[in-house]
Design a protein around this motif. Structure first.
Motif, PDB file in Angstrom:
ATOM      1  N   VAL A 180       0.863  -1.193   0.000  1.00 29.38           N
ATOM      2  CA  VAL A 180       0.000   0.000   0.000  1.00 29.38           C
ATOM      3  C   VAL A 180       0.895   1.238   0.000  1.00 29.38           C
ATOM      4  O   VAL A 180       1.955   1.253   0.649  1.00 29.38           O
ATOM      5  CB  VAL A 180      -0.918   0.016   1.245  1.00 29.38           C
ATOM      6  N   ASN A 181       0.441   2.281  -0.734  1.00 25.83           N
ATOM      7  CA  ASN A 181       1.204   3.534  -0.824  1.00 25.83           C
ATOM      8  C   ASN A 181       2.662   3.296  -1.228  1.00 25.83           C
ATOM      9  O   ASN A 181       3.604   3.751  -0.554  1.00 25.83           O
ATOM     10  CB  ASN A 181       1.127   4.305   0.492  1.00 25.83           C
ATOM     11  N   SER A 182       2.841   2.555  -2.294  1.00 29.68           N
ATOM     12  CA  SER A 182       4.188   2.234  -2.789  1.00 29.68           C
ATOM     13  C   SER A 182       4.107   2.006  -4.298  1.00 29.68           C
ATOM     14  O   SER A 182       3.020   1.944  -4.882  1.00 29.68           O
ATOM     15  CB  SER A 182       4.713   0.973  -2.105  1.00 29.68           C
ATOM     16  N   HIS A 183       5.283   1.845  -4.916  1.00 30.23           N
ATOM     17  CA  HIS A 183       5.296   1.511  -6.351  1.00 30.23           C
ATOM     18  C   HIS A 183       4.646   0.154  -6.589  1.00 30.23           C
ATOM     19  O   HIS A 183       3.964  -0.046  -7.603  1.00 30.23           O
ATOM     20  CB  HIS A 183       6.733   1.518  -6.872  1.00 30.23           C
ATOM     21  N   LEU A 184       4.872  -0.776  -5.661  1.00 35.89           N
ATOM     22  CA  LEU A 184       4.250  -2.093  -5.798  1.00 35.89           C
ATOM     23  C   LEU A 184       2.727  -1.968  -5.812  1.00 35.89           C
ATOM     24  O   LEU A 184       2.048  -2.651  -6.600  1.00 35.89           O
ATOM     25  CB  LEU A 184       4.690  -3.006  -4.646  1.00 35.89           C
ATOM     26  N   ALA A 185       2.183  -1.109  -4.974  1.00 35.26           N
ATOM     27  CA  ALA A 185       0.734  -0.911  -4.929  1.00 35.26           C
ATOM     28  C   ALA A 185       0.211  -0.384  -6.268  1.00 35.26           C
ATOM     29  O   ALA A 185      -0.851  -0.811  -6.748  1.00 35.26           O
ATOM     30  CB  ALA A 185       0.376   0.064  -3.803  1.00 35.26           C
ATOM     31  N   ILE A 186       0.960   0.530  -6.865  1.00 31.32           N
ATOM     32  CA  ILE A 186       0.553   1.067  -8.175  1.00 31.32           C
ATOM     33  C   ILE A 186       0.546  -0.043  -9.228  1.00 31.32           C
ATOM     34  O   ILE A 186      -0.380  -0.161 -10.036  1.00 31.32           O
ATOM     35  CB  ILE A 186       1.513   2.205  -8.603  1.00 31.32           C
TER      36      ILE A 186
END
Length: 254
Positions: A118-124
């Motif tokens: 969450v709230n990270s590049h992975l989340a995007i």
């Protein structure tokens, strides 16, 4: 026929052209040097590309399976794959968040191995994957439909293994449709807002930054970023389409 069809072309061009003509080009020029804007644009491009790469890795065998196998429930499976097209993207974002939230089993597993869902590049990337899957899988499936099963069967009867037939015959013949699917999947990821903003308001991608500037400063300061995003996407679309059409001419020309 052409006159009727041109209505839709005009319907696309008119609003976009209006945005370009009404944009404050002084602000557009200044935002080309804004590190926040450039960072958000680049983040949109590479996270969408990463999501598309993962989709291609797993979606290509799935598309081939759908094109070659007839099984009970296939229509239901294809409908499930198309669900991200139909649901509102904020709903998609909530569904992905509930799956990868740190309180959910998958999210907790990612946190344990040092990743932030969450709230990270992975989340995007996770959000982009969910909304982009049908654009690649549907295009790849249709591309494999266009490859003659008879040609594959003849190769197998001559002793070629399944991997050899797939990588040397099926995949090259379906390449054009696969590339189109990759372009559409990437473009969907770049333009995504609803699912991404649920998963990750920060770090900001270009659509989130456009919304943030619009909510904070108004239309005058959000339009220049929108103009840049359109120019970047249009440029990449043109380059990719030219590359695809060039390869096609090489094939036709022998």
């Amino acid at each position: 026929m052409l006159l009727m069809g041109s209505f839709l072309v005009v319907y696309i061009i008119w609003p976009l052209a209006g945005m370009f003509f009404r944009a404050d080009w002084g602000i557009v020029a200044s935002t080309t040097r804004d590190k926040v804007v450039l960072g958000a644009l680049w983040r949109s491009i590479w996270t969408a590309a990463a999501a598309t790469g993962i989709i291609a890795l797993f979606g290509t065998p799935l598309a081939y399976f759908l094109a070659r196998q007839e099984l009970r429930g296939k229509s239901v499976l294809e409908a499930v794959i198309d669900v991200p097209i139909m649901v509102p993207h904020t709903v998609a974002g909530i569904a992905v968040l509930m799956t990868f939230s740190p309180k959910a089993p998958l999210g907790a597993m990612l946190v344990r191995i040092g990743l932030s869902p969450v709230n990270s590049h992975l989340a995007i990337i996770l959000a982009c994957m969910f909304v982009s899957i049908p654009f690649y899988v549907d295009a790849a499936r249709d591309a494999f439909y266009g490859v003659s099963p008879r040609l594959e069967n003849v190769s197998r009867t001559l002793g070629a293994s399944f991997p050899h037939v797939f990588f040397r015959i099926s995949l090259p013949l379906a390449k054009r449709g696969l590339v189109s699917g990759l372009i559409m999947s990437w473009a969907r990821g770049v333009s995504e807002f609803g699912a991404i903003v649920i998963m990750a308001y920060h770090p900001m991608v270009a659509p989130t930054l456009i919304y943030d500037r619009f909510a904070t400063f108004g239309l005058k300061f959000s339009t220049p970023i929108a103009v840049q995003l359109i120019l970047v996407c249009l440029g990449m679309f043109v380059v990719l389409r030219v590359l695809v059409s060039g390869k096609r001419r090489e094939v036709i020309g022998g």
